[in-house]
Design a protein around this motif. Structure first.
Motif, PDB file in Angstrom:
ATOM      1  N   PHE A  57       0.890  -0.905   0.063  1.00 15.61           N
ATOM      2  CA  PHE A  57       0.462   0.209  -0.342  1.00 15.61           C
ATOM      3  C   PHE A  57       0.756   1.348   0.038  1.00 15.61           C
ATOM      4  CE2 PHE A  57      -3.590  -3.239   0.912  1.00 15.61           C
ATOM      5  CZ  PHE A  57      -4.044  -2.915   1.185  1.00 15.61           C
ATOM      6  N   VAL A  58       0.598   2.562  -0.498  1.00 12.59           N
ATOM      7  CA  VAL A  58       1.386   3.807  -0.813  1.00 12.59           C
ATOM      8  C   VAL A  58       0.013   4.655   0.194  1.00 12.59           C
ATOM      9  CG1 VAL A  58       2.546   3.046  -2.464  1.00 12.59           C
ATOM     10  CG2 VAL A  58       1.480   4.362  -3.393  1.00 12.59           C
ATOM     11  N   GLU A  59       0.649   5.983   0.489  1.00  9.56           N
ATOM     12  CA  GLU A  59      -0.467   7.008   0.680  1.00  9.56           C
ATOM     13  C   GLU A  59      -0.545   7.609  -0.863  1.00  9.56           C
ATOM     14  OE1 GLU A  59      -2.038  10.583   1.251  1.00  9.56           O
ATOM     15  OE2 GLU A  59      -0.346  10.499   0.536  1.00  9.56           O
ATOM     16  N   ASP A  60      -1.395   7.688  -1.189  1.00 10.29           N
ATOM     17  CA  ASP A  60      -2.033   8.674  -2.351  1.00 10.29           C
ATOM     18  C   ASP A  60      -3.193   9.993  -2.705  1.00 10.29           C
ATOM     19  OD1 ASP A  60      -2.545   9.370  -5.848  1.00 10.29           O
ATOM     20  OD2 ASP A  60      -4.101   7.154  -5.215  1.00 10.29           O
ATOM     21  N   SER A  61      -1.870  11.281  -2.720  1.00 11.45           N
ATOM     22  CA  SER A  61      -2.011  12.490  -2.874  1.00 11.45           C
ATOM     23  C   SER A  61      -3.639  12.297  -2.118  1.00 11.45           C
ATOM     24  CB  SER A  61      -2.561  12.273  -4.096  1.00 11.45           C
ATOM     25  OG  SER A  61      -1.862  12.451  -5.423  1.00 11.45           O
ATOM     26  N   GLY A  62      -2.890  12.814  -0.552  1.00 13.43           N
ATOM     27  CA  GLY A  62      -3.650  13.154   0.775  1.00 13.43           C
ATOM     28  C   GLY A  62      -5.209  12.390   0.580  1.00 13.43           C
ATOM     29  N   ARG A  63      -5.347  11.179  -0.609  1.00 11.89           N
ATOM     30  CA  ARG A  63      -6.961  10.944  -0.194  1.00 11.89           C
ATOM     31  C   ARG A  63      -6.593   9.589   0.493  1.00 11.89           C
ATOM     32  NH1 ARG A  63      -7.858  11.332  -6.633  1.00 11.89           N
ATOM     33  NH2 ARG A  63      -5.456  10.157  -6.311  1.00 11.89           N
ATOM     34  N   GLY A  64      -5.512   9.641   1.098  1.00 10.76           N
ATOM     35  CA  GLY A  64      -6.220   7.704   1.817  1.00 10.76           C
ATOM     36  C   GLY A  64      -5.034   7.072   1.040  1.00 10.76           C
ATOM     37  N   TYR A  65      -4.767   5.718   2.602  1.00 11.42           N
ATOM     38  CA  TYR A  65      -3.897   4.713   1.649  1.00 11.42           C
ATOM     39  C   TYR A  65      -4.746   3.731   0.094  1.00 11.42           C
ATOM     40  CZ  TYR A  65      -0.447   5.958   5.127  1.00 11.42           C
ATOM     41  OH  TYR A  65      -0.021   6.854   5.918  1.00 11.42           O
ATOM     42  N   ARG A  66      -3.753   3.045  -0.694  1.00  9.46           N
ATOM     43  CA  ARG A  66      -4.397   2.610  -1.986  1.00  9.46           C
ATOM     44  C   ARG A  66      -3.317   1.207  -2.125  1.00  9.46           C
ATOM     45  NH1 ARG A  66      -6.283   5.413  -6.993  1.00  9.46           N
ATOM     46  NH2 ARG A  66      -7.835   4.193  -6.971  1.00  9.46           N
ATOM     47  N   ARG A  67      -3.506  -0.002  -2.462  1.00  7.97           N
ATOM     48  CA  ARG A  67      -3.200  -0.897  -2.829  1.00  7.97           C
ATOM     49  C   ARG A  67      -2.208  -0.447  -4.106  1.00  7.97           C
ATOM     50  NH1 ARG A  67      -4.476  -6.958  -5.385  1.00  7.97           N
ATOM     51  NH2 ARG A  67      -2.624  -7.468  -5.611  1.00  7.97           N
ATOM     52  N   VAL A  68      -1.272  -0.568  -4.452  1.00 11.49           N
ATOM     53  CA  VAL A  68      -0.076  -0.844  -5.553  1.00 11.49           C
ATOM     54  C   VAL A  68      -0.010  -1.942  -6.024  1.00 11.49           C
ATOM     55  CG1 VAL A  68       0.460   1.475  -5.334  1.00 11.49           C
ATOM     56  CG2 VAL A  68       2.028   0.250  -4.167  1.00 11.49           C
ATOM     57  N   VAL A  69      -0.068  -2.053  -7.835  1.00  9.98           N
ATOM     58  CA  VAL A  69       0.526  -3.143  -8.747  1.00  9.98           C
ATOM     59  C   VAL A  69       1.706  -2.339  -9.246  1.00  9.98           C
ATOM     60  CG1 VAL A  69      -2.001  -3.890  -7.957  1.00  9.98           C
ATOM     61  CG2 VAL A  69      -1.448  -3.282  -9.979  1.00  9.98           C
ATOM     62  N   PRO A  70       2.306  -3.489 -10.131  1.00  8.43           N
ATOM     63  CA  PRO A  70       3.005  -3.111 -10.859  1.00  8.43           C
ATOM     64  C   PRO A  70       2.960  -2.275 -11.906  1.00  8.43           C
ATOM     65  CG  PRO A  70       3.472  -5.417  -9.860  1.00  8.43           C
ATOM     66  CD  PRO A  70       2.228  -5.010  -9.950  1.00  8.43           C
ATOM     67  N   SER A  71       3.361  -2.093 -12.541  1.00  9.83           N
ATOM     68  CA  SER A  71       3.029  -0.725 -13.929  1.00  9.83           C
ATOM     69  C   SER A  71       4.130  -0.713 -15.020  1.00  9.83           C
ATOM     70  CB  SER A  71       2.249   0.308 -13.427  1.00  9.83           C
ATOM     71  OG  SER A  71       1.273   0.937 -14.532  1.00  9.83           O
ATOM     72  N   PRO A  72       4.561  -1.752 -15.356  1.00 15.15           N
ATOM     73  CA  PRO A  72       4.745  -1.509 -16.772  1.00 15.15           C
ATOM     74  C   PRO A  72       5.056  -0.987 -17.776  1.00 15.15           C
ATOM     75  CG  PRO A  72       4.425  -3.675 -17.047  1.00 15.15           C
ATOM     76  CD  PRO A  72       3.613  -3.106 -16.206  1.00 15.15           C
ATOM     77  N   LEU A  73       5.820   0.104 -18.674  1.00 13.25           N
ATOM     78  CA  LEU A  73       5.849   0.508 -19.536  1.00 13.25           C
ATOM     79  C   LEU A  73       5.204   0.117 -20.521  1.00 13.25           C
ATOM     80  CD1 LEU A  73       9.334   2.939 -19.933  1.00 13.25           C
ATOM     81  CD2 LEU A  73       6.539   3.870 -19.030  1.00 13.25           C
ATOM     82  N   PRO A  74       3.827   0.397 -21.231  1.00 11.61           N
ATOM     83  CA  PRO A  74       3.752   0.690 -22.632  1.00 11.61           C
ATOM     84  C   PRO A  74       4.656   0.599 -23.953  1.00 11.61           C
ATOM     85  CG  PRO A  74       2.726   2.340 -22.220  1.00 11.61           C
ATOM     86  CD  PRO A  74       3.372   2.221 -21.441  1.00 11.61           C
ATOM     87  N   ILE A  75       4.773  -0.527 -24.639  1.00  7.94           N
ATOM     88  CA  ILE A  75       5.732  -0.941 -25.842  1.00  7.94           C
ATOM     89  C   ILE A  75       5.079  -0.205 -26.655  1.00  7.94           C
ATOM     90  CG2 ILE A  75       7.205  -1.588 -26.659  1.00  7.94           C
ATOM     91  CD1 ILE A  75       8.449  -2.757 -24.057  1.00  7.94           C
ATOM     92  N   ASP A  76       4.027  -1.740 -27.314  1.00  7.89           N
ATOM     93  CA  ASP A  76       3.326  -1.241 -28.209  1.00  7.89           C
ATOM     94  C   ASP A  76       1.736  -1.652 -28.503  1.00  7.89           C
ATOM     95  OD1 ASP A  76       3.000  -1.169 -31.130  1.00  7.89           O
ATOM     96  OD2 ASP A  76       3.680  -3.496 -31.654  1.00  7.89           O
ATOM     97  N   ILE A  77       0.301  -1.623 -29.210  1.00  2.56           N
ATOM     98  CA  ILE A  77      -0.200  -1.385 -29.259  1.00  2.56           C
ATOM     99  C   ILE A  77      -0.717  -2.162 -30.496  1.00  2.56           C
ATOM    100  CG2 ILE A  77      -3.209  -0.443 -29.699  1.00  2.56           C
ATOM    101  CD1 ILE A  77      -1.736   1.964 -28.284  1.00  2.56           C
TER     102      ILE A  77
END
Ligand SMILES: Nc1ncnc2c1ncn2[C@@H]1O[C@H](COP(=O)(O)OP(=O)(O)O)[C@@H](O)[C@H]1O
Ligand SMILES: NC(=O)OP(=O)(O)O
Length: 314
Positions: free
Chosen positions: A149-169
């Motif tokens: 979990f991380v703190e999110d912009s003063g709005r509370g805590y949220r679960r975080v998951v991996p977010s790889p960069l998009p390469i192609d569509i």
């Protein structure tokens, strides 16, 4: 003359329940119809942070209760969120077009987006999803399930998951063809379903791609004139939520880069939007990236309200 505009709708700006989302998308449909009525070609993307978290939590609760036999991976949850949100946007837009007598077709393309299996993001979860919880609740869930979990912009805590960069569509040609045929296309929902290449094909992976990064890639691949990122605020701000907060109006790419380096934009919320805007206009005179609220979107194009990022001539 009309422009090709890639419009990215924020997952948080879509609300947290079916009824909130229905209300938000019918509001979005009015703004989007205004942009269509003035002759622009629109390709719409949307976030899924709250929704993919809700779907994952619900289905994995059913799994732990023995209701379904398989744990639901994030690729499948992203696909479900793309259908759910795409349906709401499609329904609201068609209704709004019919009300105004606009003869436009709308189609949602469930989209696969290629990521790199070696992307360091897989080892460093950073994408906030699901509901906001208190610190106590975050600690309790973290202990029980091993979630981060991380703190999110003063709005509370949220679960975080991996977010790889998009390469192609993967479905880019289908999106291009539908748009060239004059349809309003909804694509790359939730940043797209993350896939890696396997042999000559693709395989889903456990992650949630940032929709601002994918929207930039989509706008780039379609050679759009405008990337418009719609969220809950009218303007990007420096010194956000501080007494000396200052809302940005027209801002050059280089000034915005300076603000990034000074640390004005929160990771996981405003920073990805700002980075997408910078990347879209970099070295491309005439392109613009707009970051504003849904309500302000038509004013942003017509009157230049909201935060508008441009490349200054040297
Ligand atoms: N510097 C900033 N300027 C404006 N908003 C900011 C800033 N830093 C963080 N935010 C927060 O980021 C939010 C937008 O990010 P987020 O809610 O994650 O986007 P999305 O609409 O795509 O779900 C804003 O509503 C605001 O609360
Ligand atoms: N996938 C994604 O970026 O969602 P949000 O815009 O809701 O964070």
């Amino acid at each position: 003359m009309g422009k090709r505009i890639v419009v990215a709708l924020g997952g948080n700006a879509l609300g947290n329940s079916v009824s909130e989302q229905l209300a938000q998308v019918s509001e979005a449909a009015v703004s989007i119809a205004n942009l269509v009525e003035t002759g622009n070609d629109l390709v719409i993307t949307h976030g899924n942070g709250p929704q993919v978290g809700m779907i994952h939590k619900g289905l994995n609760h059913s799994y732990s209760e023995g209701v379904i036999g398989t744990e639901m991976p994030f690729a499948e949850c992203s696909a479900l969120s793309g259908g759910y949100i795409g349906y709401h946007i499609q329904n609201a837009l068609i209704n709004e077009f019919k009300r105004r007598g606009i003869e436009k077709q709308v189609a949602t393309v469930i989209t696969q987006v290629v990521v790199d299996p070696q992307d360091p993001a897989f080892l460093n979860p950073s994408k906030p999803i699901g509901e906001f919880v208190s610190l106590n609740e975050a600690e309790r869930i973290s202990e029980a399930k091993g979630y981060v979990f991380v703190e999110d912009s003063g709005r509370g805590y949220r679960r975080v998951v991996p977010s790889p960069l998009p390469i192609d569509i993967v479905e880019i040609e289908a999106i291009r063809k539908l748009s060239n045929e004059g349809m309003v296309v909804i694509a790359c929902g939730g940043g797209g379903i993350p896939v890696i290449t396997e042999g000559s094909g693709y395989k889903g992976v456990d992650a949630v791609i940032d929709k601002d990064a994918t929207s930039n890639l989509l706008a780039e691949m379609l050679d759009a004139n405008v990337l418009m990122v719609l969220t809950a605020v009218d303007n990007v701000a420096i010194n956000f939520n501080k007494p000396d907060m200052e809302k940005l109006q027209r801002v050059s790419r280089t000034d915005l880069e300076k603000y990034v380096n000074e640390g004005h934009f929160a990771k996981g919320s405003m920073l990805p939007k700002v980075l997408a805007a910078i990347s879209f206009v970099r070295n491309r005179l005439g392109r613009e990236a707009v970051i504003t609220s849904l309500e302000n979107s038509a004013h942003a194009i017509a009157e230049g309200n909201g935060t508008i990022v441009y490349e200054a001539a040297v």
